[in-house]
Design an enzyme around this catalytic site. Sequence first.
Site, PDB file in Angstrom:
ATOM      1  N   ASP A 134       0.800  -1.222   0.000  1.00 34.41           N
ATOM      2  CA  ASP A 134       0.000   0.000   0.000  1.00 34.41           C
ATOM      3  C   ASP A 134       0.834   1.274   0.000  1.00 34.41           C
ATOM      4  OD1 ASP A 134      -2.376  -1.446   0.051  1.00 34.41           O
ATOM      5  OD2 ASP A 134      -2.405  -1.541   2.240  1.00 34.41           O
ATOM      6  N   ASP A 187       0.032   5.750   1.608  1.00 38.61           N
ATOM      7  CA  ASP A 187      -1.142   5.318   2.372  1.00 38.61           C
ATOM      8  C   ASP A 187      -1.018   5.842   3.794  1.00 38.61           C
ATOM      9  OD1 ASP A 187      -3.616   4.033   2.597  1.00 38.61           O
ATOM     10  OD2 ASP A 187      -2.704   2.192   3.323  1.00 38.61           O
ATOM     11  N   ASP A 216       0.055   1.786  10.134  1.00 40.06           N
ATOM     12  CA  ASP A 216      -1.171   0.980  10.120  1.00 40.06           C
ATOM     13  C   ASP A 216      -0.987  -0.222  11.034  1.00 40.06           C
ATOM     14  OD1 ASP A 216      -2.271   2.724   8.325  1.00 40.06           O
ATOM     15  OD2 ASP A 216      -2.667   1.243   6.762  1.00 40.06           O
ATOM     16  N   ARG A 250      -7.289  10.933  10.972  1.00 39.46           N
ATOM     17  CA  ARG A 250      -6.807   9.635  11.469  1.00 39.46           C
ATOM     18  C   ARG A 250      -5.577   9.772  12.367  1.00 39.46           C
ATOM     19  NH1 ARG A 250      -7.645   4.990   6.785  1.00 39.46           N
ATOM     20  NH2 ARG A 250      -9.845   5.454   6.369  1.00 39.46           N
TER      21      ARG A 250
END
Length: 478
Positions: free
Chosen positions: A219, A243, A247, A299
């Site tokens: 990603d 991205d 994560d 985020r």
Amino acid sequence: MIQRTCIVFISLLGSFCPLGMAMLNLTLPHHHPNPEAVAQDVQRRVNTSVARRLLLDFSDETTSYSSSCLTGNPIDDCWKCDPNWEADRQRLADCAIGFGQYALGGKGGRLYIVTDASDHDPVTPSPGTLRYAVIQSEPLWIIFASNMLIHLREELIFNSYKTLDGRGADVHIIGGGCITLQLITNVIIHNVHIHHCIPSGNTNIRSSPTHYGYRSKSDGDGISIFGSKDIWIDHCSLSHCTDGLIDVVMASTGITISNNHFSHHNEVMLLGHSDDYLPDSGMQVTIAFNHFGKKLVQRMPRCRRGYIHVVNNDFTQWEMYAIGGSGNPTINSQGNRYTAPLNPYAKEVTKRVVTEEKHWKNWNWRSEGDIMVNGAYFVTSGVTLELEYEKAYSVEPKSVGFIDQLTINAGVLGGRNNGLGKWSTGTDDEGNSDDSVGSNAPSRPSSFSVLDTFLVASSSSLLVFYFLIDYVILIRLN
């Protein structure tokens, strides 16, 4: 006797078959059975470190370098004030807090020195390269012989029990991938720049001395944590990735993300694979002492399920929201400073993503001792938990000066006076120098008012007295 602890701002003013293997991995009881106890332990450590710092401020005696450099940040105060830290690098492994505190990294392993910044062959890496080090089966403490720009050809897949220790050098990791922690355990990544990471893959990549396999397209995350546990990301500077910057998915747990600097990015941090992925309910992540800086959109993090402890971070504006979530995550926000953007429609810290209020009103999202600046507001929900500890001498949380102190070294370390070496990171996409990221940064603009200054100055002696009481109690209890 009741143990009296409080957050500082309340008191102070290896496989390539991802899904199947992850499901197998996540049936194991990796998560902590009492996450509230872990959050309280973080609070205790912060209070102890800040008490030491306050004692120094009121001491008439000449202090040593080791004492005078204390900031109240329990992670940094654990190792950074030792002028001979380089002789005992592995002491760092004893300094983590929160859910990632058990990450050993390469502790007990030999020292590996990266001497070659190249990444020519992801299947047969050369000795001396970073890729050769991270795939080894044995525990390794990885350091760098000099300043390096490592341009990855493909994603860098780690094996378990590794520490990436960039102290003393200016290390930048960019390119394909970048860092992948998949179905492994015990990794520490410390003091490196990770930026301009782009998708790569559709090729073979080695993940251990005995295995390589075909990888589909990645990603472009800065750090991807997939089905892994006992991970600690500390003092890194992350920006400009395709991205996410970090994560955490597929029931990864036991993770601490601390002292990092995030900037220039849209979707900063994702915690949780999907709303329907039940194993992510065991995900536990501590996010502490980070600086969420320039040109971030959303985020910080975005959570799906799990227990997320967001503590003593500095959020200096966002474009959409800071903390978002879906799938009923628990979000425990304590002692953070949230500075809202000028946009009157983006003042809310929180966002329930694609969820109606009738569904999220019982989610446990709470805010304790947070500082709201420029109209920021946090929408809480759920039944407030009965705290298992007494909030000792709580004072209205106005002391933004301590947020500056706790996050002053966020990002890659490298100031002139900290014994870690001088570095220069060049410029960002707009031609602005990034040298301000890290411990040699100028002070960030403070929202400290004249009244706040007066209150802190006039009450400091009383606060020291209260902290001394807490400190003595904690010593006796421990």
